[in-house]
Design a protein around this motif. Sequence first.
Motif: not given
Length: 712
Positions: A205-227
């Motif tokens: 409320s002090g600055a009228g701030e709105k924020a959002g965050a996300f994190s996702l990791t997926g993988g199979a075998g020897n490979l993993a991807v993150h966004v």
Amino acid sequence: MTYTTSQPHRPVAILRARPTLHPVALAAMLALTGTGVARAQAAPVAAPADNSAAAPASLPAVTVSASGLQLGANEMTTPVTVLEGDELVRRREATLGETLNSEPGITSSHFGAGASRPIIRGMDGPRVKVLSDGAELHDASTISPDHAVVSEPLLATQIEVLRGPSALVYGNGAVGGVVNVLDGKIPTAIPQKGYEGSAELRANSGAGEKAGAFSLTGGAGNLAVHVEGVARDAGDYRVGKGWAPEGEPTRKVLGSFNRTDTGSVGLSWVGERGYLGAAYTRQTAKYGLPGHNHSFEGCHTHGNHLHCGAHEGEEDGHDHGAEEHGDVPVVDLRSERFDIRGELRNPFAGFSALRLRAGVTDYVHDEVEDGAISTTFKNKAYDTRIELQHEPIGGFKGLIGLQTSQRKFSAVGEEAYVEPTITRKLGFFALEEYRLGDWRFEAALRHDRQTAEAQTSGIERSHNGTSASLGAVWKFTPGYQVGPSFTRASRAPSAEELYAKGLHMATSTYERGNADLKSEISQNIDVSLKKTSGDTTFGVSIFRNRINNYIYGRTLDEVDGLQLLQYSQADATFTGIEGQVRQRLNRNLGITLFGDTVRATLDAGGGRLPRIPATRAGIRLDANWQAWEGRVEWVQVARQNRVAEFETATPGYGMLNLGVSYNGQFSTGTPWQVYLKANNLTDRLAYAHTSFIKNAAPLMGRSLTVGMKVAF
């Protein structure tokens, strides 16, 4: 040593309004409290109401990545703070400096809402290294406090702070300490169920701030991807009661808005003996520069004096005694970084691990005034760090390493007060530990060479420096330990300290460098006492840091608020104490006392250094019941009247803060958390003495933050 984990023991304090907290009194309070609660540990523990077993509480084990040897927080010879888990979720703010601001020994530079860098034990700028999982961040925040740190707290999984120069394995310039921000943008393992992630929404409320965050990791075998990604939109924030800036009809700090977008994508190959991965991170931000004074345009120097206005016989087109308002300048920032991280366990005979950190950064920000770009800052850099950890040899376990970097910095436009420079660094380091009974000994050695070349004038300066530290931890009885350490560290002057020359209106200064500056030599003694188990836990550290050839901006002249800063050298001494103690009252309640103070003086004549944090103390009550957690705290900051020449005193203030959170789970078993925190409930008008623009941008007034986080 002090550290914070998800256990509820954040520090604070209740004192009378506007006291002057004497450092000796604060030291006595912490020492006597620690002694008293140590005796209380001998008392029997009352059985809980439900007659279930109640073992004595102990601080959870936390691995400190920045330790170099993957040590636990309780094994470190360096005083350390660790924020992680639920506590980190509750503490995170829009900037790294504000996130860490209330930890013992840590404050922030506070430059409105968009830029805030950590200050450790009164030291800031290049004396505090900010790392991303062990790799140095390359932005422009060490150059000036109005430049943002390109690290996003909402994406951090753990934040580690190592105090003092004994963290020299990350650079001989880290005489204040190291802040290491861990994240998940490069996966180090394949998720067990094939994917994992989190999402968070919050509003303020002090600055009228709105924020959002996300994190996702997926993988199979020897490979993993993150966004991962974060979006933040905050307006001008509102300050406490009683502020009236030159007739403005609002209590909002004009130009204190902050809009930031950050995104990363990473890919890793993960095997049985380690991983190798890469990530691309892009951050864009727009934030205002409150307090920017256009009336200083045209000011220049005559020897060691400032001159503003027309010379004799010339017409003066400006009123230099008043601010010309117009639009508030805006920083339009873009940072792109490519990271490589890897670790190979048992790479060859005699060595247990090989670690790699490398990055390439392309940073640029424009300062926009009245819709036009006035100044452009660019920083193109690369850095590489290689560590090789060896197997025990005669009882010694440790690592050797190499670190190299190059930074090309330039500023073009009205406030290009530093000519383009190229800074090259090369460092070699070694860290060894030896354990003997209840003792753990640690020694580190580092040698660095820095070359800073000014592109316009052709001036080049090279500095060599060797640093060393020796520390120990003695667990003299179960749950108690003492840790003395001694460090001799060398810091080469930065390119800005060597070559600055010109008007910097964001900080209301005219800065002049000195190409003949020598390296600083600091000699630091640090003694810490900790209790890590039982109903009472505490950590207290006392330090003394004597620095030969300390580099600082000495004010030579002042006109209408504009200061002439000459980068100068003099011997200086920093002394201080920091600590906290928590007493568990019963299975649901605990109380924490906290405090810190630092004194920084010039050895010759006893003069003061500018913008040294004021003494703080506080008290906090925390509670938990079933899935609920809550806390109420009072933080008292003393008046800072130990000021440098041309510096003004800052009044003290007290703040009342509240927080509550609830942890639950969906029918699928997915955990979630909702939290609420209210800061500065009494709407107190407060000023940060560490800020260049403390009068133009006071601290935020009453504010309410609500958020929800889901992990899956």
